[in-house]
Design a protein around this motif. Structure first.
Motif, PDB file in Angstrom:
ATOM      1  N   ARG A  70       0.489  -1.434  -0.496  1.00 29.70           N
ATOM      2  CA  ARG A  70      -0.006   0.552  -0.136  1.00 29.70           C
ATOM      3  C   ARG A  70       1.030   1.525   0.391  1.00 29.70           C
ATOM      4  O   ARG A  70       0.677   2.674  -0.432  1.00 29.70           O
ATOM      5  N   ASP A  71       2.006   1.225   1.012  1.00 32.61           N
ATOM      6  CA  ASP A  71       2.719   1.872   0.620  1.00 32.61           C
ATOM      7  C   ASP A  71       3.487   2.698  -1.093  1.00 32.61           C
ATOM      8  O   ASP A  71       3.591   3.649  -1.514  1.00 32.61           O
ATOM      9  N   ARG A  74       0.827   4.137  -2.506  1.00 35.93           N
ATOM     10  CA  ARG A  74       0.388   5.765  -1.899  1.00 35.93           C
ATOM     11  C   ARG A  74       0.879   6.440  -3.600  1.00 35.93           C
ATOM     12  O   ARG A  74       0.549   7.587  -3.333  1.00 35.93           O
TER      13      ARG A  74
END
Length: 223
Positions: A70-71, A74
């Protein structure tokens, strides 16, 4: 429903972007030619922070990005308005034959079972669909390789030791491998993973100059 375990690259996205992406050329060597012109959505498997989105669009295709982190996603969101999703490359959340084009970028060293990733990438391609795999050269980049200042490489006998390596004395102290380790496949195992999919192999490339750092494969799902 269970939660997805923390991805290896979570917490590293900003560092990764600064170190490897933000000042890099817009297109990785040879990638535009390997993809060639096309249309429709291209699934970027292991898209990371979106380094290759501009290349995908330059070929006439649209971006669909998937990554386990998810990082990383982003940051990737700053590069596209298209679909981005958290997902496992070894269990893609798409129906059979969903895409005309798929890319497997720089993840052979970061997944537990690269062969399974290739099977999944093949499954979601339509008959005749194009797969481009691009990433670490098994012979000259790995836990067995010492990079010399003059650009040469010293290859150690650990080349034959396939599987996950959590440390190697030759890895840079500030590099990505010191942070997450590396899954190593010798060349024969790497190539046999492609043969096991039933893909029609069209082309191999060693992009760049000097001792190869990268190995790329262009293939199609049988019609």
């Amino acid at each position: 429903m269970g939660t997805i375990p923390k991805a290896r690259y979570d917490g590293l996205a900003d560092w990764y972007e600064e170190r490897f992406v933000q000042d890099a050329p817009p297109h990785q060597p040879g990638l535009l030619d390997l993809l060639g012109p096309g249309t429709g959505p291209c699934l970027d498997i292991g898209c990371g922070t979106g380094r290759n989105f501009e290349t995908i669009r330059a070929t006439g295709r649209s971006v669909v990005g998937l990554d386990y982190s998810r990082d990383q996603l982003r940051v990737a969101r700053t590069r596209t308005d298209g679909p981005l999703m958290v997902g496992d490359a070894a269990a893609l959340p798409f129906a059979d034959g969903s895409f005309d084009t798929a890319m497997v970028m720089w993840i052979s060293t970061d997944v537990e079972d690269f062969g399974r990733v290739l099977h999944e990438a093949t499954r979601v391609l339509r008959p005749g669909g194009l797969l481009v795999a691009y990433g670490v050269h098994p012979c000259f980049n790995g836990p067995h390789t010492l990079w010399n200042e003059d650009g040469s490489r010293l290859v150690h006998p650990s080349y034959t030791e396939s599987g996950w390596h959590h440390a190697a004395p030759y890895w840079a102290a500030d590099g990505i491998r010191r942070r997450i380790g590396m899954n190593h496949l010798p060349l024969a195992a790497y190539l046999n993973a492609f043969l096991a999919t039933g893909l029609v192999l069209e082309r191999f490339e060693e992009p760049g100059e000097g001792v190869p750092h990268k190995l790329a494969v262009r293939a199609r799902r049988a019609g």
